[in-house]
Each structure stands twice: as C-alpha cells, then as structure tokens.
Design a protein around this motif. Sequence first.
Motif, PDB file in Angstrom:
ATOM      1  N   LEU A  37      -6.587  -7.154  -1.570  1.00  0.00           N
ATOM      2  CA  LEU A  37      -5.737  -7.899  -2.511  1.00  0.00           C
ATOM      3  C   LEU A  37      -4.259  -7.568  -2.303  1.00  0.00           C
ATOM      4  N   TYR A  38      -3.944  -6.276  -2.152  1.00  0.00           N
ATOM      5  CA  TYR A  38      -2.561  -5.871  -1.910  1.00  0.00           C
ATOM      6  C   TYR A  38      -2.043  -6.471  -0.599  1.00  0.00           C
ATOM      7  N   THR A  39      -2.886  -6.450   0.422  1.00  0.00           N
ATOM      8  CA  THR A  39      -2.484  -7.002   1.721  1.00  0.00           C
ATOM      9  C   THR A  39      -2.236  -8.496   1.613  1.00  0.00           C
ATOM     10  N   THR A  65       0.536   1.192   3.582  1.00  0.00           N
ATOM     11  CA  THR A  65       1.840   1.776   3.906  1.00  0.00           C
ATOM     12  C   THR A  65       2.632   0.833   4.808  1.00  0.00           C
ATOM     13  N   LEU A  66       1.944   0.213   5.762  1.00  0.00           N
ATOM     14  CA  LEU A  66       2.609  -0.727   6.662  1.00  0.00           C
ATOM     15  C   LEU A  66       3.096  -1.975   5.922  1.00  0.00           C
ATOM     16  N   THR A  67       2.351  -2.412   4.897  1.00  0.00           N
ATOM     17  CA  THR A  67       2.774  -3.613   4.155  1.00  0.00           C
ATOM     18  C   THR A  67       4.050  -3.370   3.359  1.00  0.00           C
ATOM     19  N   LEU A  80      -8.632   6.381   4.584  1.00  0.00           N
ATOM     20  CA  LEU A  80      -7.347   6.598   5.249  1.00  0.00           C
ATOM     21  C   LEU A  80      -6.841   5.316   5.900  1.00  0.00           C
ATOM     22  N   GLY A  81      -7.774   4.509   6.431  1.00  0.00           N
ATOM     23  CA  GLY A  81      -7.389   3.228   7.029  1.00  0.00           C
ATOM     24  C   GLY A  81      -6.751   2.318   6.002  1.00  0.00           C
ATOM     25  N   ARG A  82      -7.308   2.303   4.810  1.00  0.00           N
ATOM     26  CA  ARG A  82      -6.749   1.487   3.730  1.00  0.00           C
ATOM     27  C   ARG A  82      -5.341   1.942   3.383  1.00  0.00           C
TER      28      ARG A  82
END
Length: 198
Positions: A178-180, A110-112, A103-105
């Motif tokens: 990687l997404y971040t 979502t924030l990014t 869920l943290g991931r």
Amino acid sequence: MLGGVFADRILTVPNVLSVVRLLGVPLLVWLLLVRHADGWAFTLLILSGVTDFLDGKLARLLDQSSRLGALLDPFVDRLYLVTTVAAFLIRGIIPWWVVAILLGRELVLTLTLVIYKRRDLPPPDVIYLGKAATFALMSALPWLLAGEMDWPLDGFGRAFGGALLVWGTTVYVWTGVLYTGKAIAVARSIPAVPHQSA
C-alpha cells in the motif's frame, strides 16, 4: 496555539519514553546474544511494547505531540523490530526467510522516501493497519522467546508467537504494498522539484 507550541518541543513525556526505548535496543542485543538471559530479554520486550503504547496515548492525552516524536517513535519501532529479528535469526529462533521478507519490505519503503524528498513532500501518513502489523510482530517476538525458555508454557509460546508472526508478517507486507502504491501514485501525479544549483 498550544498544539503549535508543543509541535516544536523536544523534552516531552512521549519523547522521553521513546528515548528510553531507544536505549533499550543495545541492552536487548546484549541480553539475547551475549548473556542469553532470555527471561530479562522477555521482560525488556514487554516493557518496550508497553512504553510504545503509552507514548502515543500520552502524546494525545497531554497534547504533547511533536515533530520529533512523529519521527522518533516509528524509527524506534523499526529499529527494535529489525534488531530483535536479527538477534532471533542469529539465535535460530526464527527462519531466515521471515527476516528476508521483513528487511526487504523496509528496504523498499526506504527507497520510496526518495520520491517524496524529490518533491519536497513529507513522508506519507502512517497507515493504521501498518501499526497493527507492527504491534502483532512486536507481540510475537516475546512469545517466541518464551517458547525457548524452560517453563510450562513454552509450547504455547512457540505456537502463539508463531501464529502472530505469520499474521503480522502478512499484514506488514500488505501495508508495504500500500505504501509503495502511494509512492508510485505521487511519482506519476506530482513532478519532481528542480533543485537549483549553488
């Protein structure tokens, strides 16, 4: 030209499969938490995985890729994953720290998306490794559930499902990094688009 026509279509075979999977989410919760019908829940999880595989294949095979499908498919994937993991936590099938990591991931990613939205950019392309991680996690869940049932392969189900869960969670977190990283690179290299006041 054909691809452009299909790009705006809503009623396509892949989209219908995604909607069917979406409708299966509340049914899965009911089977797991109300009825404790693990055999039926196991079957539904397997069917969800099969339809998830089919909708992507059929979109390419039938040339029915669409903007809706590009949004709906990953949304349903995440919803299934989060819902099933939460139900498994309530049932005591998986530990709380696994749920916290997953869920943290999702929260971080979502924030990014705000970074892309402020620059009028689409969300980043899906990383293939992320799809593999989601597949591993979605494969782990029915095996973990199979480990809760009274049948000859319950021990194998727990062990195999646990191994897939660890591998899938590890890769899921790595793809989140990687997404971040991609989002941070976009934030540093592309200025935000100023919004005009009304």
